[in-house]
Design an enzyme around this catalytic site. Structure first.
Site, PDB file in Angstrom:
ATOM      1  N   LEU A  81      -2.856   4.554  -0.424  1.00 45.99           N
ATOM      2  CA  LEU A  81      -4.474   4.133  -0.524  1.00 45.99           C
ATOM      3  C   LEU A  81      -4.545   2.575  -0.260  1.00 45.99           C
ATOM      4  O   LEU A  81      -4.791   1.947  -0.936  1.00 45.99           O
ATOM      5  CB  LEU A  81      -4.728   4.681  -1.940  1.00 45.99           C
ATOM      6  CG  LEU A  81      -6.361   4.937  -2.117  1.00 45.99           C
ATOM      7  CD1 LEU A  81      -6.832   5.976  -0.844  1.00 45.99           C
ATOM      8  CD2 LEU A  81      -6.536   5.668  -3.133  1.00 45.99           C
ATOM      9  N   HIS A  82      -4.542   2.363   1.115  1.00 43.67           N
ATOM     10  CA  HIS A  82      -4.497   0.922   1.514  1.00 43.67           C
ATOM     11  C   HIS A  82      -5.576   0.110   0.870  1.00 43.67           C
ATOM     12  O   HIS A  82      -5.460  -0.696   0.339  1.00 43.67           O
ATOM     13  CB  HIS A  82      -4.382   1.115   3.143  1.00 43.67           C
ATOM     14  CG  HIS A  82      -3.679   1.871   3.682  1.00 43.67           C
ATOM     15  ND1 HIS A  82      -1.972   1.715   3.795  1.00 43.67           N
ATOM     16  CD2 HIS A  82      -3.540   3.063   4.392  1.00 43.67           C
ATOM     17  CE1 HIS A  82      -1.611   2.674   4.544  1.00 43.67           C
ATOM     18  NE2 HIS A  82      -2.457   3.463   4.980  1.00 43.67           N
ATOM     19  N   ASP A  83      -6.618   0.478   1.438  1.00 44.04           N
ATOM     20  CA  ASP A  83      -7.729  -0.538   1.436  1.00 44.04           C
ATOM     21  C   ASP A  83      -8.452  -0.853  -0.010  1.00 44.04           C
ATOM     22  O   ASP A  83      -8.627  -1.964  -0.446  1.00 44.04           O
ATOM     23  CB  ASP A  83      -8.934  -0.155   2.539  1.00 44.04           C
ATOM     24  CG  ASP A  83      -8.732  -0.147   3.817  1.00 44.04           C
ATOM     25  OD1 ASP A  83      -9.273   0.517   4.501  1.00 44.04           O
ATOM     26  OD2 ASP A  83      -7.553  -0.837   4.139  1.00 44.04           O
TER      27      ASP A  83
ATOM     28  N   THR B 167       0.843  -1.196  -0.003  1.00 46.62           N
ATOM     29  CA  THR B 167      -0.034  -0.009  -0.068  1.00 46.62           C
ATOM     30  C   THR B 167       0.780   1.311  -0.100  1.00 46.62           C
ATOM     31  O   THR B 167       0.356   2.361  -0.563  1.00 46.62           O
ATOM     32  CB  THR B 167      -0.792  -0.063   1.320  1.00 46.62           C
ATOM     33  OG1 THR B 167      -0.236   0.256   2.383  1.00 46.62           O
ATOM     34  CG2 THR B 167      -1.919  -1.333   1.293  1.00 46.62           C
TER      35      THR B 167
ATOM     36  N   THR C   1      -6.672  -1.524  -2.342  1.00 54.15           N
ATOM     37  CA  THR C   1      -6.098  -2.721  -3.008  1.00 54.15           C
ATOM     38  C   THR C   1      -6.385  -4.089  -2.886  1.00 54.15           C
ATOM     39  O   THR C   1      -6.256  -4.963  -3.761  1.00 54.15           O
ATOM     40  CB  THR C   1      -4.428  -2.733  -2.383  1.00 54.15           C
ATOM     41  OG1 THR C   1      -4.693  -3.092  -0.843  1.00 54.15           O
ATOM     42  CG2 THR C   1      -3.893  -1.235  -2.491  1.00 54.15           C
TER      43      THR C   1
END
Ligand code: RIB
Ligand code: CA
Length: 316
Positions: A244-246, A198, A248
């Site tokens: 933009l972690h989630d 991320t 992914t």
């Protein structure tokens, strides 16, 4: 496209990045059949995460989505939240109206159990992107459902990029390490999107500008979220944008070729206060511990953002 649409449950603690994951899923009906959203306490308390999930669905024009409130605290610790990253509401960056769509009466954990028991075995993917409290509680309450899960694709953990909440741990795992241990030891097919991935998908100024250029309410909302959300990481890491972690998790379901990693053993530290929540990833295979997770470490950032903006634009 074989295997599409994938039936999924998003388990989430919105969270501006969670919001982008939900928008990506809702903008991709050919590939994603979103059966429901279960909120969990994490970035902010459950009252806010369950409200934020509904705000996001209404922004997307989808008040029909079933949203459930799940667990309000971790299995064994007091709740640690992340208002310093996401703001007091958890969705700071733009003012949104109180949602009018209903919160489902059923507990999120019971929805997960009921769905896995009623859908054909091996056809439902769980997509946790907050602490793993709901998932672990469902597995403990109904052990029969573990074998019925198609796979778990989660955002959490870290190896090279350790520590966004402590020097050793990533937030989702840190908040509820006991829950993470249950999930990682459950035997379920597991794909992990850690900080190593991320932190390679940063919301740079040109990528943010794409949303600003939508020139409509959705674009303004997304730009407000991302503008607010990235402050923490830019100040902390000096990076050129927020990770933009989630999203992914959802992008991997739609275009897995955007990512790569290794099938390795990952264990969770639950005993030490110093390293609580550390994902002890045997990246170099120095133990004989059996592989239990596809642990990602590379991402095609341009391809990821092209997919994200194309699909979110559909909702505008
Ligand atoms: O460490 C990043 C993760 O913690 C993301 O899921 C973010 O939304 C927070 O839940
Ligand atoms: Ca999250």
């Amino acid at each position: 496209m074989s295997g599409f649409p994938r039936k999924i449950i998003i388990d989430t603690d919105p969270g501006q990045d969670d919001a982008m994951a939900i928008l990506l899923a809702l903008g991709s009906p050919e590939e994603i059949d979103l059966l429901g959203i279960t909120a969990v306490a994490g970035n902010v308390p459950i009252a806010r995460t369950s409200e934020n999930a509904r705000k996001i669905c209404e922004v997307a024009g989808r008040p029909d989505v079933k949203v459930f409130a799940g667990c309000d605290r971790p299995l064994a610790h007091t709740l640690v939240t992340a208002e310093h990253v996401h703001g007091k509401t958890g969705l700071d960056g733009i003012e949104l109206p109180v949602p009018t769509m209903p919160l489902q009466a059923q507990h999120g954990v019971d929805f997960i159990i009921e769905t896995l028991r009623s859908e054909p075995s091996g056809t439902v993917t769980l997509c946790p992107m907050g602490p793993l409290t709901n998932i672990a509680t469902a597995f403990e309450k109904a052990p029969d459902i573990v074998a019925r899960v198609q796979e778990v694709v989660l955002m959490g953990g870290a190896y090279f990029e350790v520590g966004n909440i402590t020097p050793a741990a990533e937030f989702n795992i840190y908040v509820d390490p006991e829950a993470a241990e249950i999930v990682f030891k459950s035997g379920v097919k597991l794909t992990v999107m850690p900080l190593d991935v991320t932190h390679k998908v940063l919301v740079t100024a040109p990528r943010l500008q794409v949303f600003k250029d939508f020139g409509n309410h959705l674009g303004d909302v997304v730009a407000g979220w991302l503008d607010f959300f990235e402050r923490f990481d830019i100040e902390k890491y000096g990076s050129e944008g927020g990770p933009l972690h989630d999203p992914t998790v959802i992008a991997w379901l739609i275009r897995p070729e955007l990512f790569s990693g290794r099938l390795i053993n990952v264990e969770i530290e639950t005993k030490s206060d110093l390293t609580r929540g550390m994902t002890v990833a045997d990246w170099w295979g120095v133990t004989d511990r059996p592989a239990n997770a596809m642990f990602m470490n590379e991402a095609d950032a341009e391809g990821f953002f092209a997919l994200l903006t194309e699909r979110v634009r559909r909702l505008a």
